[in-house]
Design a protein around this motif. Structure first.
Motif, mmCIF file in Angstrom:
data_model
loop_
_atom_site.group_PDB
_atom_site.id
_atom_site.type_symbol
_atom_site.label_atom_id
_atom_site.label_comp_id
_atom_site.label_asym_id
_atom_site.label_seq_id
_atom_site.Cartn_x
_atom_site.Cartn_y
_atom_site.Cartn_z
ATOM 1 N N HIS A 24 4.673 -3.860 9.756
ATOM 2 C CA HIS A 24 5.859 -3.340 9.588
ATOM 3 C C HIS A 24 7.023 -4.262 9.759
ATOM 4 C CE1 HIS A 24 4.794 0.415 8.320
ATOM 5 N NE2 HIS A 24 4.187 0.455 8.776
ATOM 6 N N ILE A 25 6.388 -5.344 10.529
ATOM 7 C CA ILE A 25 7.611 -6.175 11.023
ATOM 8 C C ILE A 25 7.610 -7.165 9.984
ATOM 9 C CG2 ILE A 25 8.408 -7.916 12.861
ATOM 10 C CD1 ILE A 25 7.012 -5.843 14.881
ATOM 11 N N ASN A 26 6.327 -7.719 9.931
ATOM 12 C CA ASN A 26 6.776 -9.250 9.113
ATOM 13 C C ASN A 26 5.556 -8.728 7.755
ATOM 14 O OD1 ASN A 26 6.108 -9.393 12.257
ATOM 15 N ND2 ASN A 26 7.685 -11.156 10.487
ATOM 16 N N TYR A 27 6.661 -7.514 7.257
ATOM 17 C CA TYR A 27 5.853 -7.308 6.015
ATOM 18 C C TYR A 27 5.892 -8.428 4.852
ATOM 19 C CZ TYR A 27 10.327 -5.120 4.990
ATOM 20 O OH TYR A 27 11.285 -5.489 4.982
ATOM 21 N N ASN A 28 6.516 -9.007 4.927
ATOM 22 C CA ASN A 28 6.812 -10.099 3.386
ATOM 23 C C ASN A 28 5.762 -11.674 4.118
ATOM 24 O OD1 ASN A 28 8.170 -10.755 6.086
ATOM 25 N ND2 ASN A 28 10.524 -10.989 4.895
ATOM 26 N N ASP A 29 5.629 -11.302 5.207
ATOM 27 C CA ASP A 29 5.205 -13.071 5.666
ATOM 28 C C ASP A 29 3.781 -12.280 4.386
ATOM 29 O OD1 ASP A 29 6.758 -13.108 6.962
ATOM 30 O OD2 ASP A 29 5.016 -13.159 8.934
ATOM 31 N N LYS A 30 2.956 -13.872 4.582
ATOM 32 C CA LYS A 30 1.208 -13.964 3.363
ATOM 33 C C LYS A 30 0.374 -13.135 4.344
ATOM 34 C CE LYS A 30 2.376 -17.599 0.626
ATOM 35 N NZ LYS A 30 2.452 -18.955 -0.807
ATOM 36 N N LEU A 31 0.283 -12.339 4.555
ATOM 37 C CA LEU A 31 -1.373 -11.678 5.977
ATOM 38 C C LEU A 31 -1.720 -11.126 4.659
ATOM 39 C CD1 LEU A 31 1.458 -8.660 6.857
ATOM 40 C CD2 LEU A 31 0.906 -11.175 8.110
ATOM 41 N N ASP A 32 -3.624 -10.640 4.653
ATOM 42 C CA ASP A 32 -4.300 -10.609 4.307
ATOM 43 C C ASP A 32 -5.388 -10.647 4.861
ATOM 44 O OD1 ASP A 32 -5.855 -13.135 5.387
ATOM 45 O OD2 ASP A 32 -5.683 -14.192 4.013
ATOM 46 N N VAL A 33 -6.593 -9.808 4.376
ATOM 47 C CA VAL A 33 -7.285 -9.001 5.354
ATOM 48 C C VAL A 33 -7.865 -9.850 6.856
ATOM 49 C CG1 VAL A 33 -9.914 -7.387 6.150
ATOM 50 C CG2 VAL A 33 -8.519 -7.526 3.984
ATOM 51 N N PRO B 189 -7.118 -1.797 3.842
ATOM 52 C CA PRO B 189 -5.400 -2.964 4.892
ATOM 53 C C PRO B 189 -4.510 -3.447 4.159
ATOM 54 C CG PRO B 189 -7.252 -3.541 5.883
ATOM 55 C CD PRO B 189 -7.620 -2.795 4.782
ATOM 56 N N MET B 190 -5.473 -3.845 2.776
ATOM 57 C CA MET B 190 -4.182 -4.135 1.170
ATOM 58 C C MET B 190 -3.598 -3.582 0.623
ATOM 59 S SD MET B 190 -4.222 -7.279 2.045
ATOM 60 C CE MET B 190 -4.143 -7.313 3.519
ATOM 61 N N GLN B 191 -4.155 -2.028 0.417
ATOM 62 C CA GLN B 191 -3.277 -0.689 -0.074
ATOM 63 C C GLN B 191 -2.233 -0.427 0.836
ATOM 64 O OE1 GLN B 191 -4.048 -0.159 -3.425
ATOM 65 N NE2 GLN B 191 -2.947 2.273 -3.610
ATOM 66 N N TYR B 192 -2.433 -0.654 2.028
ATOM 67 C CA TYR B 192 -1.250 0.128 2.964
ATOM 68 C C TYR B 192 -0.218 -0.873 2.986
ATOM 69 C CZ TYR B 192 0.195 1.917 7.344
ATOM 70 O OH TYR B 192 1.555 1.908 8.431
ATOM 71 N N LEU B 193 -0.606 -2.059 2.784
ATOM 72 C CA LEU B 193 0.565 -2.863 3.028
ATOM 73 C C LEU B 193 1.558 -3.099 1.651
ATOM 74 C CD1 LEU B 193 2.298 -5.873 3.930
ATOM 75 C CD2 LEU B 193 0.165 -6.892 3.284
ATOM 76 N N LYS B 194 0.376 -2.943 0.515
ATOM 77 C CA LYS B 194 1.521 -2.722 -0.878
ATOM 78 C C LYS B 194 2.349 -1.657 -0.676
ATOM 79 C CE LYS B 194 -1.046 -1.031 -4.089
ATOM 80 N NZ LYS B 194 -0.949 -1.393 -5.626
ATOM 81 N N LYS B 195 2.083 -0.838 -0.328
ATOM 82 C CA LYS B 195 2.610 0.792 0.459
ATOM 83 C C LYS B 195 4.095 0.459 0.930
ATOM 84 C CE LYS B 195 -0.850 4.378 -1.690
ATOM 85 N NZ LYS B 195 -1.364 5.823 -1.066
ATOM 86 N N GLY C 296 8.801 -9.608 -0.353
ATOM 87 C CA GLY C 296 7.219 -10.267 0.082
ATOM 88 C C GLY C 296 6.303 -10.758 -1.204
ATOM 89 N N TYR C 297 6.955 -10.271 -2.340
ATOM 90 C CA TYR C 297 5.714 -10.357 -3.888
ATOM 91 C C TYR C 297 6.870 -11.701 -4.658
ATOM 92 C CZ TYR C 297 4.780 -5.398 -4.995
ATOM 93 O OH TYR C 297 3.377 -4.453 -4.382
ATOM 94 N N GLU C 298 5.592 -13.033 -5.103
ATOM 95 C CA GLU C 298 5.520 -13.590 -5.037
ATOM 96 C C GLU C 298 5.960 -13.738 -6.998
ATOM 97 O OE1 GLU C 298 2.796 -16.767 -4.236
ATOM 98 O OE2 GLU C 298 3.533 -16.897 -2.385
#
Length: 294
Positions: free
Chosen positions: A196-205, A231-237, A262-264
């Protein structure tokens, strides 16, 4: 009409959320029914004085209304229907959960906190019964919100009492786990705050599992048990909800909002935005009567 609604009707509330004189407390009013839609609550207690909402998290459905307040331990994307009309608007309050205060109250309570959650990890959101003690504490809080002096002298103490009442309620285990006393949940909560703080970073499982000090398989299983989402579905939402706020409330152009969260790929963002919210960013802007270019 209950006492909470009577008090809230004395405020000049506009449609939506209104900040009260106490920083951690916001009042809200909704005058029309809203169909099932995605939303995101920050950590809080949501107390309904009039009307009701029905929430959906994974395959779980819950209702919150004047008899059942909602506890949200971590900013949680879920879907919700709102039931209200102009003659009987939805009225209520949000009370933010302060971590320092939460630790203080838990420490003072000692072993009185209910920590058992049926052998499963707590989820991030759930309703609790509005008992007489909680009802009275909320009434006293609402009654002071019209006076700056009352708020300065009594506000923090009343919020602390409400938190204490919640820690004696059926969702106490969720708040206790949030405070970091429940191992696996604490690990997942740590990751959720990172998201929630860094949702725009490149995060993966793999990164998130390492951040939680868990194996990928254990992390994935625990994450879904807590949030009802992979996890990735949560991040997308989370990203899409943040983008909606930027577009509708901050009036940012859609392609800039996509980059900000964070969308490219703007085209991917547009597809996922419409799939999640049921309308495109431009359609949402038009329906909100905002003059913003996509």
């Amino acid at each position: 009409m209950n006492q909470h609604a009577e008090i809230l009707n004395q405020f000049d509330l506009k449609e939506g959320v209104t900040q009260s004189l106490l920083e951690s407390v916001r009042l809200f009013k909704v005058t029309h029914e809203r169909p099932r839609e995605p939303l995101l609550y920050d950590p809080c207690m949501c107390i309904i004085a009039q009307g009701h909402k029905v929430g959906y998290v994974g395959d779980r459905t819950f209702r919150y209304d004047p008899e059942n307040y909602l506890v949200v331990s971590i900013a949680t994307p879920f879907e919700c229907c709102t039931f209200a009309d102009e003659n009987n608007p939805l009225l209520g309050i949000f009370i933010d959960i302060d971590m320092a205060m939460l630790h203080e109250v838990i420490h003072a309570m000692g072993s009185q906190v209910r920590t058992v959650s049926g052998g499963k990890l707590p989820q991030t959101v759930g309703p609790a019964v509005m008992d007489n003690e909680m009802f009275d504490a909320v009434s006293r809080l609402l009654n002071i919100l019209r006076s700056e002096t009352d708020v300065k002298v009594l506000g923090t103490g009343l919020v602390k009492e409400i938190l204490y009442r919640a820690l004696k309620g059926s969702q106490a285990h969720l708040l206790y786990a949030l405070a970091g006393f429940d191992g696996s949940f604490a690990n997942i909560a740590h990751v959720l705050r990172r998201i929630h703080i860094n949702y725009n970073d490149k995060l993966d499982v793999n990164y998130l599992a390492e951040y939680a000090n868990m194996s990928v398989s254990s992390f994935h299983r625990a994450f879904k048990e807590v949030t009802s989402e992979p996890p990735m579905q949560y991040l997308k939402k989370v990203r899409l909800t943040k983008a909606k706020d930027l577009i509708v409330n901050k009036r940012l152009k859609a392609y800039l909002a996509a980059q900000e969260v964070g969308y490219e790929s703007v085209s991917q963002f547009s597809r996922e935005f419409k799939r999640y919210f049921g309308e495109s960013a431009s359609e949402m802007i038009r329906s909100a009567n905002l003059c913003v270019d996509e």
